[in-house]
Design an enzyme around this catalytic site. Structure first.
Site, PDB file in Angstrom:
ATOM      1  N   CYS A   1       0.823  -1.210   0.000  1.00  0.00           N
ATOM      2  CA  CYS A   1       0.000   0.000   0.000  1.00  0.00           C
ATOM      3  C   CYS A   1       0.865   1.272   0.000  1.00  0.00           C
ATOM      4  CB  CYS A   1      -0.984  -0.061   1.155  1.00  0.00           C
ATOM      5  SG  CYS A   1      -2.408   0.996   0.898  1.00  0.00           S
TER       6      CYS A   1
ATOM      7  N   HIS B   1      -3.305  -5.351   1.579  1.00  0.00           N
ATOM      8  CA  HIS B   1      -2.635  -5.647   2.853  1.00  0.00           C
ATOM      9  C   HIS B   1      -2.746  -7.117   3.239  1.00  0.00           C
ATOM     10  CE1 HIS B   1      -2.104  -1.448   4.344  1.00  0.00           C
ATOM     11  NE2 HIS B   1      -3.104  -1.220   3.510  1.00  0.00           N
TER      12      HIS B   1
ATOM     13  N   GLU C   1      -1.105  -8.596   5.409  1.00  0.00           N
ATOM     14  CA  GLU C   1      -0.896  -8.723   6.857  1.00  0.00           C
ATOM     15  C   GLU C   1      -2.185  -8.519   7.647  1.00  0.00           C
ATOM     16  OE1 GLU C   1      -0.295  -6.110   5.117  1.00  0.00           O
ATOM     17  OE2 GLU C   1      -0.618  -4.293   6.290  1.00  0.00           O
TER      18      GLU C   1
END
Ligand code: GLN
Length: 189
Positions: A80, A168, A170
């Site tokens: 990002c 993302h 994560e």
């Protein structure tokens, strides 16, 4: 293997946790100093706010050492805001590291409220993709491989040792994109 996560701002803890979940033998280190950077074999530049990350990297004297490591071949992965910092061209702004031959447009998917989750193929794996005020990749250079698309537009790309995702990984429970990055470090593949 020691995987660093730039730890100035953004989703640092989430990345560190994901890296550890790939394999217990992998060390995951927050990176804030030149010495910490020197100890890692690869670096994740997390999501957050690219303008803030730029300023903090300048303040912590990390721009030149990170750029030199990337140019020397250290695997780097920007998620990002990290993608924005790696791109060669950022609409309306000066680029930062300029190590990835793509054009990006910040906040092109809209405001915070327009954040969304999608699913799609990433290099042969079906994964969930979380977009939070994500940048759009509006052009991809010849030497850049598209690893994932959303709505016909690239959202994950790779150029040699540079990996970037507009979304993302994560923020999910699936560590396979982190594993992909660890393989880039371990096998240079
Ligand atoms: N909108 C942010 C920027 O332009 C990126 C958002 C994110 O990293 N989740 O820097």
């Amino acid at each position: 293997m020691n995987v660093g996560v730039l730890a100035l701002q953004g989703s640092v803890a989430e990345h560190l946790k994901m890296i550890k979940s790939v394999n217990k033998k992998i060390v995951a280190t927050p990176v804030r100093t030149i010495d910490e950077l020197a100890a890692v074999d690869g670096l994740i530049i997390p999501g957050g706010e690219s303008t803030t990350l730029r300023r903090l990297m300048d303040d912590f004297n990390l721009y030149t050492p990170i750029k030199e490591r990337i140019v020397a071949g250290m695997p780097v992965w920007g998620t990002c805001a990290g993608l924005i910092l790696l791109a060669d061209r950022v609409e309306g702004e000066t680029p930062y590291f300029s190590v990835l031959d793509v054009d990006v447009k910040r906040n092109a998917y809209g405001r915070q409220i327009d954040s969304f989750v999608a699913e799609g193929d990433f290099d042969g794996m079906y994964i969930g993709m979380v977009f939070i005020r994500a940048p759009q990749i509006t052009r991809v250079g010849d030497g850049v491989k598209t690893l994932a698309e959303h709505d016909g537009k690239p959202v994950a790309v790779r150029q040699n040792n540079v990996l970037a995702t507009a979304f993302h990984p994560e923020m999910t429970r699936d560590s396979r994109v982190h594993k992909y990055f660890c393989n880039m470090i371990e096998f240079k593949e």
